[in-house]
Design an enzyme around this catalytic site. Structure first.
Site, PDB file in Angstrom:
ATOM      1  N   ASP A  99      -0.670  -0.606  -1.415  1.00  0.00           N
ATOM      2  CA  ASP A  99       0.122  -0.757  -2.771  1.00  0.00           C
ATOM      3  C   ASP A  99      -0.698  -1.030  -3.850  1.00  0.00           C
ATOM      4  O   ASP A  99      -0.749  -0.524  -5.017  1.00  0.00           O
ATOM      5  CB  ASP A  99       1.116  -1.907  -2.773  1.00  0.00           C
ATOM      6  N   ASP A 102      -7.046  -4.899  -5.708  1.00  0.00           N
ATOM      7  CA  ASP A 102      -7.522  -5.953  -6.662  1.00  0.00           C
ATOM      8  C   ASP A 102      -8.965  -6.216  -6.545  1.00  0.00           C
ATOM      9  O   ASP A 102      -9.820  -5.706  -7.311  1.00  0.00           O
ATOM     10  CB  ASP A 102      -6.597  -7.219  -6.428  1.00  0.00           C
ATOM     11  N   LYS A 130      -6.683  -2.445 -10.115  1.00  0.00           N
ATOM     12  CA  LYS A 130      -7.053  -3.136 -11.155  1.00  0.00           C
ATOM     13  C   LYS A 130      -8.613  -3.365 -11.240  1.00  0.00           C
ATOM     14  O   LYS A 130      -9.394  -4.120 -10.676  1.00  0.00           O
ATOM     15  CB  LYS A 130      -6.723  -4.838 -11.058  1.00  0.00           C
ATOM     16  N   PHE A 151      -0.628 -10.163 -13.051  1.00  0.00           N
ATOM     17  CA  PHE A 151      -0.074 -10.109 -11.527  1.00  0.00           C
ATOM     18  C   PHE A 151       1.074  -9.261 -11.519  1.00  0.00           C
ATOM     19  O   PHE A 151       2.097  -9.466 -12.482  1.00  0.00           O
ATOM     20  CB  PHE A 151       0.429 -11.479 -11.070  1.00  0.00           C
ATOM     21  N   VAL A 152       1.475  -8.232 -10.916  1.00  0.00           N
ATOM     22  CA  VAL A 152       2.547  -7.210 -11.015  1.00  0.00           C
ATOM     23  C   VAL A 152       3.367  -7.437  -9.614  1.00  0.00           C
ATOM     24  O   VAL A 152       3.132  -7.974  -8.534  1.00  0.00           O
ATOM     25  CB  VAL A 152       2.009  -5.652 -11.134  1.00  0.00           C
ATOM     26  N   ARG A 164      10.258  -7.326  -4.078  1.00  0.00           N
ATOM     27  CA  ARG A 164       9.802  -5.897  -3.456  1.00  0.00           C
ATOM     28  C   ARG A 164      11.074  -4.721  -4.005  1.00  0.00           C
ATOM     29  O   ARG A 164      10.551  -3.798  -3.885  1.00  0.00           O
ATOM     30  CB  ARG A 164       9.649  -6.088  -1.905  1.00  0.00           C
TER      31      ARG A 164
HETATM   32  P1  IMP Z   1      -7.892  -7.547  -2.605  1.00  0.00           P
HETATM   33  O1  IMP Z   1      -8.280  -7.541  -1.491  1.00  0.00           O
HETATM   34  O2  IMP Z   1      -8.229  -8.509  -3.666  1.00  0.00           O
HETATM   35  O3  IMP Z   1      -8.277  -5.905  -3.236  1.00  0.00           O
HETATM   36  O4  IMP Z   1      -6.388  -7.592  -2.493  1.00  0.00           O
HETATM   37  C1  IMP Z   1      -5.405  -6.401  -2.423  1.00  0.00           C
HETATM   38  C2  IMP Z   1      -4.173  -7.108  -2.012  1.00  0.00           C
HETATM   39  O5  IMP Z   1      -3.655  -8.297  -2.778  1.00  0.00           O
HETATM   40  C3  IMP Z   1      -2.875  -6.000  -2.262  1.00  0.00           C
HETATM   41  O6  IMP Z   1      -2.634  -5.345  -1.217  1.00  0.00           O
HETATM   42  C4  IMP Z   1      -1.681  -7.135  -2.348  1.00  0.00           C
HETATM   43  O7  IMP Z   1      -1.085  -7.286  -1.363  1.00  0.00           O
HETATM   44  C5  IMP Z   1      -2.368  -8.267  -3.210  1.00  0.00           C
HETATM   45  N1  IMP Z   1      -2.215  -8.125  -4.528  1.00  0.00           N
HETATM   46  C6  IMP Z   1      -3.341  -8.092  -5.605  1.00  0.00           C
HETATM   47  N2  IMP Z   1      -2.940  -8.133  -6.826  1.00  0.00           N
HETATM   48  C7  IMP Z   1      -1.669  -8.094  -6.806  1.00  0.00           C
HETATM   49  C8  IMP Z   1      -0.498  -8.243  -7.642  1.00  0.00           C
HETATM   50  O8  IMP Z   1      -0.981  -8.262  -8.949  1.00  0.00           O
HETATM   51  N3  IMP Z   1       0.583  -8.486  -7.261  1.00  0.00           N
HETATM   52  C9  IMP Z   1       1.038  -8.638  -6.076  1.00  0.00           C
HETATM   53  N4  IMP Z   1       0.076  -8.386  -5.179  1.00  0.00           N
HETATM   54  C10 IMP Z   1      -1.179  -8.329  -5.271  1.00  0.00           C
HETATM   55 MG    MG Z   2      -1.295  -5.367   0.170  1.00  0.00          MG
END
Ligand code: IMP
Ligand code: MG
Length: 179
Positions: A99, A102, A130, A151-152, A164
């Site tokens: 989805d 980050d 992001k 945060f989305v 969701r």
């Molecule tokens: P990463 O390991 O930091 O890239 O985190 C990825 C996961 O963090 C995604 O699959 C989401 O589940 C969660 N996540 C990151 N940013 C957001 C946001 O803005 N809203 C909701 N979930 C997020």
């Molecule tokens: Mg996820």
């Protein structure tokens, strides 16, 4: 409870058009091949359901559940496999469907784990990214939209399990002091 901004960051119409466009690209890129889509539970379920219907290839579907976040809005840095694939991915063309990326820590970990199983190819799709938050270098072949560091929620993406079901993607408002 007015946590969700009335303002829509990305509308369902924009998402629909983008997912269809990427589905067409995927259909071209993998022409003549079979594809295994791997949805990352639970956030990717909504986009996966739309994406798979815009791919004109023989397609199979599997899921993984990975934890890198608690119920808060910042990364815990901990990545655990909560549910592994049912399928053997050896010699198969695998496309991870996520989805949102980050920090990139989750997909980076997942990529290393799945590459060890010797797929024919391993690429990644993420509806949102992001870039300003990235902590690791990650090549994501298919990205829907780049978003700023907010945060989305919506279209499968949650805050503490909620939102969701919203058709559009919204930015979550920081909670204001009561009274
Ligand atoms: P990463 O390991 O930091 O890239 O985190 C990825 C996961 O963090 C995604 O699959 C989401 O589940 C969660 N996540 C990151 N940013 C957001 C946001 O803005 N809203 C909701 N979930 C997020
Ligand atoms: Mg996820």
């Amino acid at each position: 409870m007015a946590l969700v901004d009335g303002e829509v960051l990305i509308s369902s119409g924009e998402i629909e058009a983008k997912v269809r466009e990427i589905g067409a690209r995927i259909s071209e890129d993998y022409e003549g091949e079979k594809l295994l889509l791997v949805g990352i539970l639970r956030g990717a379920v909504v986009v996966l359901a739309d994406l798979i219907r815009s791919i004109e290839l023989p397609c199979e579907l599997d899921f993984m559940d990975i934890s890198s976040y608690g119920t808060g809005t910042s990364s815990s840095g901990v990545v655990r496999i909560l549910k592994d694939l049912e399928e053997d991915i050896t010699a198969r063309h695998v496309l991870i469907v996520e989805d949102i990326i980050d920090t990139g820590l989750t997909l980076s970990y997942l990529r290393r784990t799945l590459l060890a199983r010797k797929p024919a190819s391993l690429e990644m799709f993420s509806l949102l990214s992001k870039p300003s938050r990235r902590q690791v270098n990650l090549e994501v072949r298919y990205v829907g939209f780049e978003v700023p560091d907010v945060f989305v929620v919506g279209y499968g993406i949650d805050y503490a399990g909620a939102y969701r079901n919203l058709p559009d993607i919204h930015a979550l408002k920081p909670q204001e002091d009561e009274g």
